[in-house]
Write a protein that holds these residues in place. Structure first.
Motif, PDB file in Angstrom:
ATOM      1  N   PRO A   1    -136.905 -16.229   6.532  1.00  0.00           N
ATOM      2  CA  PRO A   1    -138.154 -17.002   6.471  1.00  0.00           C
ATOM      3  C   PRO A   1    -139.264 -16.466   7.363  1.00  0.00           C
ATOM      4  N   GLU A   2    -138.914 -16.039   8.576  1.00  0.00           N
ATOM      5  CA  GLU A   2    -139.947 -15.536   9.483  1.00  0.00           C
ATOM      6  C   GLU A   2    -140.458 -14.176   9.032  1.00  0.00           C
ATOM      7  N   GLU A   3    -139.563 -13.329   8.523  1.00  0.00           N
ATOM      8  CA  GLU A   3    -139.983 -12.021   8.023  1.00  0.00           C
ATOM      9  C   GLU A   3    -140.966 -12.175   6.866  1.00  0.00           C
ATOM     10  N   LEU A   4    -140.722 -13.146   6.005  1.00  0.00           N
ATOM     11  CA  LEU A   4    -141.617 -13.380   4.863  1.00  0.00           C
ATOM     12  C   LEU A   4    -143.051 -13.633   5.321  1.00  0.00           C
TER      13      LEU A   4
ATOM     14  N   SER B   1    -140.862 -24.695   8.394  1.00  0.00           N
ATOM     15  CA  SER B   1    -139.768 -25.621   8.719  1.00  0.00           C
ATOM     16  C   SER B   1    -140.230 -27.077   8.636  1.00  0.00           C
ATOM     17  N   LYS B   2    -141.418 -27.336   9.192  1.00  0.00           N
ATOM     18  CA  LYS B   2    -141.938 -28.708   9.166  1.00  0.00           C
ATOM     19  C   LYS B   2    -142.239 -29.183   7.749  1.00  0.00           C
ATOM     20  N   LEU B   3    -142.762 -28.274   6.924  1.00  0.00           N
ATOM     21  CA  LEU B   3    -143.072 -28.653   5.544  1.00  0.00           C
ATOM     22  C   LEU B   3    -141.796 -28.929   4.768  1.00  0.00           C
ATOM     23  N   TRP B   4    -140.770 -28.111   4.966  1.00  0.00           N
ATOM     24  CA  TRP B   4    -139.468 -28.346   4.314  1.00  0.00           C
ATOM     25  C   TRP B   4    -138.900 -29.684   4.756  1.00  0.00           C
ATOM     26  N   ARG B   5    -138.996 -29.967   6.047  1.00  0.00           N
ATOM     27  CA  ARG B   5    -138.479 -31.233   6.557  1.00  0.00           C
ATOM     28  C   ARG B   5    -139.219 -32.415   5.932  1.00  0.00           C
ATOM     29  N   LYS B   6    -140.533 -32.302   5.824  1.00  0.00           N
ATOM     30  CA  LYS B   6    -141.339 -33.388   5.277  1.00  0.00           C
ATOM     31  C   LYS B   6    -141.028 -33.626   3.803  1.00  0.00           C
ATOM     32  N   LEU B   7    -140.979 -32.547   3.022  1.00  0.00           N
ATOM     33  CA  LEU B   7    -140.805 -32.685   1.578  1.00  0.00           C
ATOM     34  C   LEU B   7    -139.358 -32.924   1.172  1.00  0.00           C
ATOM     35  N   ILE B   8    -138.437 -32.216   1.793  1.00  0.00           N
ATOM     36  CA  ILE B   8    -137.054 -32.215   1.323  1.00  0.00           C
ATOM     37  C   ILE B   8    -136.141 -33.122   2.143  1.00  0.00           C
ATOM     38  N   LYS B   9    -136.112 -32.915   3.459  1.00  0.00           N
ATOM     39  CA  LYS B   9    -135.192 -33.719   4.273  1.00  0.00           C
ATOM     40  C   LYS B   9    -135.634 -35.182   4.354  1.00  0.00           C
ATOM     41  N   ASP B  10    -136.915 -35.378   4.681  1.00  0.00           N
ATOM     42  CA  ASP B  10    -137.418 -36.754   4.778  1.00  0.00           C
ATOM     43  C   ASP B  10    -137.806 -37.310   3.410  1.00  0.00           C
ATOM     44  N   GLY B  11    -138.439 -36.470   2.604  1.00  0.00           N
ATOM     45  CA  GLY B  11    -138.935 -36.932   1.311  1.00  0.00           C
ATOM     46  C   GLY B  11    -137.849 -37.212   0.300  1.00  0.00           C
ATOM     47  N   LEU B  12    -136.811 -36.379   0.274  1.00  0.00           N
ATOM     48  CA  LEU B  12    -135.737 -36.543  -0.714  1.00  0.00           C
ATOM     49  C   LEU B  12    -134.407 -36.960  -0.093  1.00  0.00           C
ATOM     50  N   GLY B  13    -134.308 -36.877   1.225  1.00  0.00           N
ATOM     51  CA  GLY B  13    -133.048 -37.226   1.875  1.00  0.00           C
ATOM     52  C   GLY B  13    -131.972 -36.182   1.669  1.00  0.00           C
ATOM     53  N   ILE B  14    -132.365 -34.951   1.348  1.00  0.00           N
ATOM     54  CA  ILE B  14    -131.421 -33.850   1.154  1.00  0.00           C
ATOM     55  C   ILE B  14    -131.284 -33.090   2.467  1.00  0.00           C
TER      56      ILE B  14
ATOM     57  N   ALA C   1    -153.834 -14.573   2.252  1.00  0.00           N
ATOM     58  CA  ALA C   1    -154.891 -15.007   3.168  1.00  0.00           C
ATOM     59  C   ALA C   1    -154.856 -14.167   4.449  1.00  0.00           C
ATOM     60  N   PRO C   2    -155.961 -14.184   5.202  1.00  0.00           N
ATOM     61  CA  PRO C   2    -156.050 -13.343   6.402  1.00  0.00           C
ATOM     62  C   PRO C   2    -155.290 -13.853   7.623  1.00  0.00           C
ATOM     63  N   ASN C   3    -154.969 -15.139   7.659  1.00  0.00           N
ATOM     64  CA  ASN C   3    -154.328 -15.715   8.836  1.00  0.00           C
ATOM     65  C   ASN C   3    -152.827 -15.877   8.613  1.00  0.00           C
ATOM     66  N   ARG C   4    -152.042 -15.479   9.612  1.00  0.00           N
ATOM     67  CA  ARG C   4    -150.589 -15.582   9.490  1.00  0.00           C
ATOM     68  C   ARG C   4    -150.096 -16.953   9.925  1.00  0.00           C
ATOM     69  N   LEU C   5    -149.231 -17.534   9.111  1.00  0.00           N
ATOM     70  CA  LEU C   5    -148.582 -18.802   9.449  1.00  0.00           C
ATOM     71  C   LEU C   5    -147.398 -18.531  10.370  1.00  0.00           C
ATOM     72  N   ASN C   6    -147.043 -19.497  11.194  1.00  0.00           N
ATOM     73  CA  ASN C   6    -145.843 -19.319  12.010  1.00  0.00           C
ATOM     74  C   ASN C   6    -144.645 -20.001  11.353  1.00  0.00           C
ATOM     75  N   ARG C   7    -143.481 -19.625  11.815  1.00  0.00           N
ATOM     76  CA  ARG C   7    -142.220 -20.098  11.205  1.00  0.00           C
ATOM     77  C   ARG C   7    -142.122 -21.613  11.233  1.00  0.00           C
ATOM     78  N   ASP C   8    -142.662 -22.236  12.257  1.00  0.00           N
ATOM     79  CA  ASP C   8    -142.563 -23.682  12.403  1.00  0.00           C
ATOM     80  C   ASP C   8    -143.281 -24.413  11.276  1.00  0.00           C
ATOM     81  N   CYS C   9    -144.346 -23.820  10.739  1.00  0.00           N
ATOM     82  CA  CYS C   9    -145.084 -24.448   9.639  1.00  0.00           C
ATOM     83  C   CYS C   9    -144.182 -24.640   8.427  1.00  0.00           C
TER      84      CYS C   9
END
Length: 386
Positions: A226-229, A314-327, A304-312
């Motif tokens: 994920p971070e390499e991506l 992880s947090k989005l996955w947590r919001k959509l999948i872990k919290d949003g779907l309970g998976i 895009a010109p700006n690099r996202l960090n790994r935490d972004c």
């Protein structure tokens, strides 16, 4: 022409908790030496020792000693365990990837703190035995509440750091060798999502954050971490050759890796119209003007010109999948899932190892959970009659 050097002097403090050192310049380069003086807890005694070191260094300099070359043969007999760890860490920094060094640096800091807690500050590296290393590791494990897996990982780092001392002939045997790893059960968080859960994950991400979908299927299809991506720039992507070239500075192993793009993932990349953007743009970057105002589906995980960090991610996955779907499946488990699916589709283990950039089959086997099942089925289906 003889090198120019200055007379060695001591930097000292009334507060003995502050480190003293001897310094001088050699051919314009600043040289600092400690030689264990900071383990002397009496001001007068420490001052005397420091002055003697200055005199000895000046004598050596006048005898054409070159302090820029390794000078361990006269020092390693007095080197403490802490000093040896600091020395080995400095040498490791020169030869390992930055992200790998983070792990080495962390265990070294924990290790030195534990040495002090156990009052082993004055223990010489040549007197260090396996029992000392085991006691120090157990102290860290208890203090930091390491899991068995964390213990094993840090034990590996520690063995590698101490092995550096072998290379410099400071020790003849690694005192950490022979310490057994702890038993680790399968971690549920690394078990991939089920087929039914994958369907829910697809629907959720495609409906709420479509650009994130290409990012997560890239983990599945390529095994790229994920971070390499997030470090991939468009100039590293060659759609004509169906490949991504990962330069050594962004890979965990510090080795260049060529990752093939299968038709499924390539189709998504083609839809992103990568040729329309500056080649220095990040494949999964951000166009947000303010980085602290939350992710936006139209502005993030896009070229895009700006690099996202790994935490972004992880947090989005947590919001959509872990919290949003309970998976409970982690985003990283998509790499495991990709390995399983490829093995079941007939991809050879060596091909998968090359794709993932692993140096050994054992590492790849950690990701491909279904290999044993495939092997068992082959025995059942292909065994000849008596």
């Amino acid at each position: 022409m003889k090198p120019i050097f200055t007379i060695p002097k001591v930097v000292k403090y009334d507060d003995l908790t502050k480190p003293w050192y001897v310094y001088f310049r050699y051919d314009g380069k600043l040289i600092r030496k400690k030689y264990g003086i900071n383990y002397i807890d009496n001001y007068a005694a420490r001052s005397l020792e420091a002055d003697l070191i200055c005199q000895a260094l000046l004598k050596k300099l006048k005898e054409d000693w070159n302090p820029l070359l390794p000078d361990l043969f006269t020092y390693n007999n007095k080197m403490s365990l802490i000093e040896a760890m600091e020395f080995a860490l400095a040498k490791k920094k020169l030869i390992v990837a930055p992200r790998t060094f983070v792990g080495y640096n962390s265990i070294t800091n924990f290790f030195i703190d534990s040495v002090k807690n156990l009052r082993l500050d004055n223990l010489a590296i040549l007197d260090t035995k396996r029992i000392h290393i085991k006691s120090i590791l157990e102290n860290i494990k208890d203090k930091r509440e390491w899991s068995n897996k964390a213990f094993n990982k840090n034990l590996g780092y520690l063995k590698a750091i101490l092995s550096e001392l072998l290379q410099w002939d400071i020790i003849e045997n690694n005192p950490a060798h022979g310490i057994r790893s702890l038993k680790v059960g399968e971690i549920m968080a690394n078990i991939p999502a089920t087929d039914d859960e994958i369907k829910l994950i697809k629907e959720k991400i495609l409906s709420e954050f479509p650009s994130f979908y290409t990012y997560i299927i890239s983990i599945f299809h390529t095994g790229i971490r994920p971070e390499e991506l997030l470090h991939i720039q468009l100039k590293m992507v060659n759609l004509k050759k169906s490949q991504i070239i990962l330069p050594p500075e962004i890979t965990k192993t510090g080795i260049e890796r060529i990752v093939p793009l299968n038709p499924f993932l390539k189709a998504y990349f083609e839809e992103m119209n990568l040729s329309e953007y500056n080649s220095s743009f990040y494949l999964f970057g951000s166009r947000r003007e303010f980085s602290n105002r939350g992710l936006k589906k139209d502005l993030d995980f896009i070229p895009a010109p700006n690099r996202l960090n790994r935490d972004c991610a992880s947090k989005l996955w947590r919001k959509l999948i872990k919290d949003g779907l309970g998976i409970e499946a982690t985003m990283y488990s998509l790499k495991h899932l990709g390995a399983d699916k490829k093995i079941l589709a007939g991809v050879e283990l060596d091909a998968l190892r090359e794709l993932y950039g692993h140096t050994s089959k054992r590492m790849t086997l950690r990701y491909a959970k279904v290999v044993k099942e495939v092997n068992r089925n082959q025995i059942i289906e292909k065994s000849p009659d008596f």
